[in-house]
Design a protein around this motif. Structure first.
Motif, PDB file in Angstrom:
ATOM      1  N   ILE A   1      36.021  49.288  47.525  1.00 57.83           N
ATOM      2  CA  ILE A   1      35.937  47.839  47.684  1.00 57.83           C
ATOM      3  C   ILE A   1      37.271  47.258  48.136  1.00 57.83           C
ATOM      4  CG2 ILE A   1      35.800  45.704  46.322  1.00 57.83           C
ATOM      5  CD1 ILE A   1      33.511  47.132  44.730  1.00 57.83           C
ATOM      6  N   ILE A   2      38.340  47.662  47.475  1.00 60.71           N
ATOM      7  CA  ILE A   2      39.662  47.122  47.817  1.00 60.71           C
ATOM      8  C   ILE A   2      40.032  47.484  49.247  1.00 60.71           C
ATOM      9  CG2 ILE A   2      42.109  47.188  47.234  1.00 60.71           C
ATOM     10  CD1 ILE A   2      41.207  47.775  44.316  1.00 60.71           C
ATOM     11  N   ALA A   3      39.727  48.715  49.646  1.00 61.36           N
ATOM     12  CA  ALA A   3      40.054  49.150  51.007  1.00 61.36           C
ATOM     13  C   ALA A   3      39.240  48.408  52.059  1.00 61.36           C
ATOM     14  CB  ALA A   3      39.818  50.661  51.132  1.00 61.36           C
ATOM     15  N   ALA A   4      38.001  47.997  51.698  1.00 62.63           N
ATOM     16  CA  ALA A   4      37.108  47.361  52.672  1.00 62.63           C
ATOM     17  C   ALA A   4      37.147  45.840  52.612  1.00 62.63           C
ATOM     18  CB  ALA A   4      35.672  47.843  52.436  1.00 62.63           C
ATOM     19  N   ARG A   5      37.964  45.268  51.750  1.00 65.48           N
ATOM     20  CA  ARG A   5      37.923  43.821  51.520  1.00 65.48           C
ATOM     21  C   ARG A   5      38.326  43.059  52.774  1.00 65.48           C
ATOM     22  NH1 ARG A   5      37.122  40.091  47.750  1.00 65.48           N
ATOM     23  NH2 ARG A   5      38.688  38.554  47.146  1.00 65.48           N
ATOM     24  N   GLY A   6      37.482  42.084  53.162  1.00 63.64           N
ATOM     25  CA  GLY A   6      37.722  41.312  54.367  1.00 63.64           C
ATOM     26  C   GLY A   6      38.474  40.023  54.094  1.00 63.64           C
ATOM     27  N   GLU A   7      38.481  39.133  55.083  1.00 57.47           N
ATOM     28  CA  GLU A   7      39.197  37.871  54.990  1.00 57.47           C
ATOM     29  C   GLU A   7      38.426  36.868  54.128  1.00 57.47           C
ATOM     30  OE1 GLU A   7      42.239  37.145  56.208  1.00 57.47           O
ATOM     31  OE2 GLU A   7      42.337  39.276  56.743  1.00 57.47           O
ATOM     32  N   ALA A   8      39.178  36.013  53.448  1.00 53.72           N
ATOM     33  CA  ALA A   8      38.561  35.003  52.584  1.00 53.72           C
ATOM     34  C   ALA A   8      37.778  33.995  53.408  1.00 53.72           C
ATOM     35  CB  ALA A   8      39.634  34.298  51.766  1.00 53.72           C
ATOM     36  N   SER A   9      36.741  33.456  52.786  1.00 56.88           N
ATOM     37  CA  SER A   9      35.958  32.412  53.426  1.00 56.88           C
ATOM     38  C   SER A   9      36.705  31.085  53.376  1.00 56.88           C
ATOM     39  CB  SER A   9      34.621  32.269  52.695  1.00 56.88           C
ATOM     40  OG  SER A   9      33.932  31.108  53.109  1.00 56.88           O
ATOM     41  N   ASP A  10      36.420  30.219  54.340  1.00 53.54           N
ATOM     42  CA  ASP A  10      36.966  28.855  54.295  1.00 53.54           C
ATOM     43  C   ASP A  10      36.267  28.005  53.241  1.00 53.54           C
ATOM     44  OD1 ASP A  10      38.710  29.409  56.363  1.00 53.54           O
ATOM     45  OD2 ASP A  10      37.307  28.744  57.922  1.00 53.54           O
ATOM     46  N   ASP A  11      35.110  28.468  52.783  1.00 53.57           N
ATOM     47  CA  ASP A  11      34.342  27.759  51.772  1.00 53.57           C
ATOM     48  C   ASP A  11      34.823  28.210  50.392  1.00 53.57           C
ATOM     49  OD1 ASP A  11      32.205  27.263  49.825  1.00 53.57           O
ATOM     50  OD2 ASP A  11      30.966  26.694  51.544  1.00 53.57           O
ATOM     51  N   ARG A  12      35.404  27.298  49.621  1.00 53.00           N
ATOM     52  CA  ARG A  12      35.982  27.689  48.330  1.00 53.00           C
ATOM     53  C   ARG A  12      34.937  28.199  47.369  1.00 53.00           C
ATOM     54  NH1 ARG A  12      38.870  22.961  45.816  1.00 53.00           N
ATOM     55  NH2 ARG A  12      39.806  24.494  44.409  1.00 53.00           N
ATOM     56  N   TYR A  13      33.745  27.631  47.430  1.00 54.07           N
ATOM     57  CA  TYR A  13      32.695  28.126  46.539  1.00 54.07           C
ATOM     58  C   TYR A  13      32.348  29.575  46.873  1.00 54.07           C
ATOM     59  CZ  TYR A  13      28.156  29.411  44.889  1.00 54.07           C
ATOM     60  OH  TYR A  13      27.137  30.126  44.333  1.00 54.07           O
ATOM     61  N   ILE A  14      32.089  29.850  48.124  1.00 53.90           N
ATOM     62  CA  ILE A  14      31.743  31.223  48.521  1.00 53.90           C
ATOM     63  C   ILE A  14      32.879  32.179  48.188  1.00 53.90           C
ATOM     64  CG2 ILE A  14      31.360  32.700  50.535  1.00 53.90           C
ATOM     65  CD1 ILE A  14      29.662  30.441  51.717  1.00 53.90           C
ATOM     66  N   ASP A  15      34.105  31.760  48.432  1.00 51.40           N
ATOM     67  CA  ASP A  15      35.242  32.636  48.120  1.00 51.40           C
ATOM     68  C   ASP A  15      35.303  32.938  46.625  1.00 51.40           C
ATOM     69  OD1 ASP A  15      37.365  34.177  49.055  1.00 51.40           O
ATOM     70  OD2 ASP A  15      38.830  32.624  48.573  1.00 51.40           O
ATOM     71  N   SER A  16      34.967  31.950  45.801  1.00 50.51           N
ATOM     72  CA  SER A  16      34.988  32.196  44.355  1.00 50.51           C
ATOM     73  C   SER A  16      33.919  33.211  43.956  1.00 50.51           C
ATOM     74  CB  SER A  16      34.813  30.886  43.581  1.00 50.51           C
ATOM     75  OG  SER A  16      33.488  30.391  43.633  1.00 50.51           O
ATOM     76  N   GLU A  17      32.738  33.137  44.561  1.00 50.41           N
ATOM     77  CA  GLU A  17      31.668  34.088  44.255  1.00 50.41           C
ATOM     78  C   GLU A  17      32.064  35.517  44.637  1.00 50.41           C
ATOM     79  OE1 GLU A  17      28.881  33.984  42.713  1.00 50.41           O
ATOM     80  OE2 GLU A  17      28.035  31.971  42.771  1.00 50.41           O
ATOM     81  N   GLN A  18      32.901  35.655  45.639  1.00 45.73           N
ATOM     82  CA  GLN A  18      33.220  36.983  46.162  1.00 45.73           C
ATOM     83  C   GLN A  18      34.610  37.464  45.739  1.00 45.73           C
ATOM     84  OE1 GLN A  18      32.339  36.699  50.469  1.00 45.73           O
ATOM     85  NE2 GLN A  18      30.257  37.343  49.960  1.00 45.73           N
ATOM     86  N   SER A  19      35.137  36.859  44.683  1.00 45.64           N
ATOM     87  CA  SER A  19      36.516  37.154  44.288  1.00 45.64           C
ATOM     88  C   SER A  19      36.654  38.166  43.159  1.00 45.64           C
ATOM     89  CB  SER A  19      37.208  35.849  43.855  1.00 45.64           C
ATOM     90  OG  SER A  19      36.658  35.380  42.636  1.00 45.64           O
ATOM     91  N   LEU A  20      35.545  38.576  42.526  1.00 46.02           N
ATOM     92  CA  LEU A  20      35.633  39.390  41.309  1.00 46.02           C
ATOM     93  C   LEU A  20      35.773  40.872  41.657  1.00 46.02           C
ATOM     94  CD1 LEU A  20      33.018  37.613  39.037  1.00 46.02           C
ATOM     95  CD2 LEU A  20      35.395  37.010  39.521  1.00 46.02           C
ATOM     96  N   VAL A  21      36.917  41.231  42.192  1.00 46.96           N
ATOM     97  CA  VAL A  21      37.127  42.584  42.693  1.00 46.96           C
ATOM     98  C   VAL A  21      37.117  43.605  41.559  1.00 46.96           C
ATOM     99  CG1 VAL A  21      38.729  44.091  43.930  1.00 46.96           C
ATOM    100  CG2 VAL A  21      38.380  41.743  44.705  1.00 46.96           C
ATOM    101  N   ALA A  22      37.864  43.353  40.505  1.00 50.96           N
ATOM    102  CA  ALA A  22      37.949  44.311  39.394  1.00 50.96           C
ATOM    103  C   ALA A  22      36.758  44.210  38.458  1.00 50.96           C
ATOM    104  CB  ALA A  22      39.246  44.111  38.615  1.00 50.96           C
ATOM    105  N   GLY A  23      36.099  43.074  38.419  1.00 47.35           N
ATOM    106  CA  GLY A  23      34.912  42.935  37.583  1.00 47.35           C
ATOM    107  C   GLY A  23      35.230  42.702  36.116  1.00 47.35           C
ATOM    108  N   HIS A  24      34.265  43.009  35.275  1.00 45.54           N
ATOM    109  CA  HIS A  24      34.307  42.732  33.837  1.00 45.54           C
ATOM    110  C   HIS A  24      35.490  43.468  33.199  1.00 45.54           C
ATOM    111  CE1 HIS A  24      33.050  41.844  29.857  1.00 45.54           C
ATOM    112  NE2 HIS A  24      31.751  41.717  30.104  1.00 45.54           N
TER     113      HIS A  24
END
Length: 533
Positions: free
Chosen positions: A119-142
């Protein structure tokens, strides 16, 4: 942490999660842990091993803030303990403690580590939409799960659909004849989504399908025959784009402003994620009951007004090709942000909010946050018998331009239950009714764990990462808010300092228990400080 090389970041995140679980569920309850200056020392009593971690600050809440390096004592020396060494030590201690092996455990931890590095190696650019970026920010998880990123299948199969990589994709569409089409709920709910689908054929209805889901079911003989005979038509991908959210299988379609909760039927973290037949009907029942209660409480529960599937003669297809539609976010006030993004120490969502630029602002922000999140959850349970799961992935906090909380929106009817004995469910099939209820004590444990331990503890700790001297004050503020409900004996017990229930994710994974049957371990309750004996 996650700005380092993928391998190192995956190592540290895996080690942190293993130790968080070990300390919460084994060492602390058995009084085998002690702070030692800038370190935390923990003993595995049965394995006879002593470990040491970095300690970011003295604990105030019910959890420790651990940090590398992670070490094992050998004689008089401390030597590095790698993530896989820690996994083996945890497995050894649990086998000695329970008398039962779990041959799956180390594989699942390894799978999680592999997935995280990918996941870390494949992570793309952040969205301009703050809501969407927040949904896709949990890289390490629980942070309190031993295999938080464990995911069935090879990363090559699921990376194109992983929220953590900031993926986007186009759903596939099937054309289903009316006599093989299943739909329940509001007849108009799918209109906004259907408008973006491909042109269907006369006498057929549109069924969006997750591409990963469709590939996983490709060898199903009933599906193969239906496609070969033209009973189902595969119309391919449509024009609308889907954004996978933190749950992986639920996606947001911004153009239509709806969510689709797909039924992947794959194991993600602890559970096989699918829309079971009784959960589909149960969602429709809860959708009639729960959102109106939250409207009365001045809050929002995102509705799930309808579902679709196909009635081909195979229950796995009925469940596996189903999707539940969920209300979108564009009608919410301000900017919605996923609570989990604010709590995650590996990103800067919280620090970037202007409202937290100084300690006074941070204190005011926390007061506003608790005001929006706590009362609806407590009143839903105490006054209405509704058991919410308000954990970090189930709550959206809507903020103004400065980041001050304005509103809270809750979601996920699958995790929502009704208190047994308070609702008449006699009209429902027994299996549906069973899936909708919790006994009162079990429901209260789930509410307190999700709200206080999983959610508010982590948000308070994230604020304290910015201003460590505030942490005790944050808990006093929470106690003040809870005191408004102290005419209920359960809340009085919390304020008196009765230990908090923390879900035992490590022991649940070790025993291979379904999430519904998860046990709890007691953790310290700092609310007691506001009401000394």
């Amino acid at each position: 942490m996650l700005l380092t090389e993928p391998g190192t970041a995956a190592d540290d995140a895996t080690s942190t999660a293993l130790l968080n679980c070990l300390i919460r569920e084994v060492c602390a309850p058995e009084q085998q842990v002690r702070p030692d200056g800038a370190h935390l020392v923990a003993r595995l009593p049965r394995a006879g091993v002593v470990l040491r971690t970095g300690l970011a600050r003295p604990p105030v809440g019910p959890t420790y803030r651990l940090a590398p390096p992670y070490e094992e004592r050998r004689g008089d020396e401390w030597i590095p303990a790698t993530w896989d060494r820690l996994a083996n030590l945890v497995a050894g201690e649990l086998e000695l403690a329970t008398g039962r092996p779990n041959p799956e455990f180390l594989t699942q931890v390894d799978d999680s580590h592999t997935a995280l590095a990918a996941i870390i190696a494949a992570r793309g650019e952040a969205s301009d939409d703050r809501y969407i970026d927040s949904e896709q920010s949990l890289v390490a998880g629980h942070r309190f799960h031993p295999s938080a990123k464990s995911r069935q299948g090879s990363p090559t199969d699921w990376l194109p659909y992983a929220p953590e990589t900031r993926a986007r994709f186009r759903p596939q569409w099937l054309a289903v004849p009316e006599d093989l089409f299943a739909e329940e709920g509001s007849p108009d709910a799918f209109k906004s989504l259907d408008a973006y689908g491909p042109a269907s054929r006369h006498g057929r209805r549109l069924l969006p399908v997750h591409p990963w889901q469709f590939s996983l079911m490709a060898d199903n003989p009933v599906l193969q025959e239906a496609l070969a005979r033209g009973l189902l038509l595969n119309l391919g991908p449509g024009d609308i784009e889907a954004v996978p959210t933190s749950s992986v299988r639920t996606v947001y379609l911004p153009d239509a402003d709806v969510f689709c909760k797909f039924s992947l039927d794959v194991r993600i973290t602890n559970c096989v994620r699918k829309n079971a037949w009784y959960e589909l009907t149960g969602a429709m029942t809860l959708n009639e009951l729960v959102p109106p209660i939250f409207e009365q409480l001045g809050s929002t529960f995102l509705t799930e007004p309808a579902y679709r599937s196909t009635t081909l003669a195979d229950r796995r297809l009925y469940e596996g090709l189903s999707l539940i539609l969920r209300q979108g976010v564009k009608g919410l006030p301000g900017t919605p942000l996923l609570a989990g993004a604010l709590a995650d120490p590996s990103n800067t969502f919280l620090a970037d909010l202007p409202a937290l630029a100084d300690p006074d602002g941070a204190q005011a922000w926390w007061d506003a946050y608790v005001t929006q999140v706590v009362p609806p959850v407590l009143r839903a349970y105490l006054d209405h018998g509704v058991v919410l799961e308000p954990h970090l992935q189930n709550v959206l906090v809507c903020v103004d331009a400065d980041g001050m909380p304005l509103h809270a929106a809750f979601r996920d009817l699958e995790g929502t239950k009704l208190t047994a004995g308070r609702w008449d469910l006699a009209h429902l099939p027994p299996r549906v009714a069973e899936g909708l209820t919790y006994a009162p004590d079990r429901g209260w444990n789930r509410v307190v764990y999700c709200l206080v331990v999983n959610h508010l503890t982590e948000i308070a700790a994230a604020v304290a990462d910015l201003y460590p001297h505030l942490e005790r004050s944050l808990w006093r503020t929470l106690g003040t808010h809870l005191a408004a409900h102290d005419h209920h004996p359960q809340v009085r017990a919390l304020l008196a300092g009765v230990p908090l229930p923390a879900k035992a994710n490590l022991r649940t994974r070790w025993s291979r228990t379904a999430d519904r049957g998860a046990t709890y371990v007691p953790v310290p309750n700092p609310l007691a400080a506001s009401r000394p004996l």
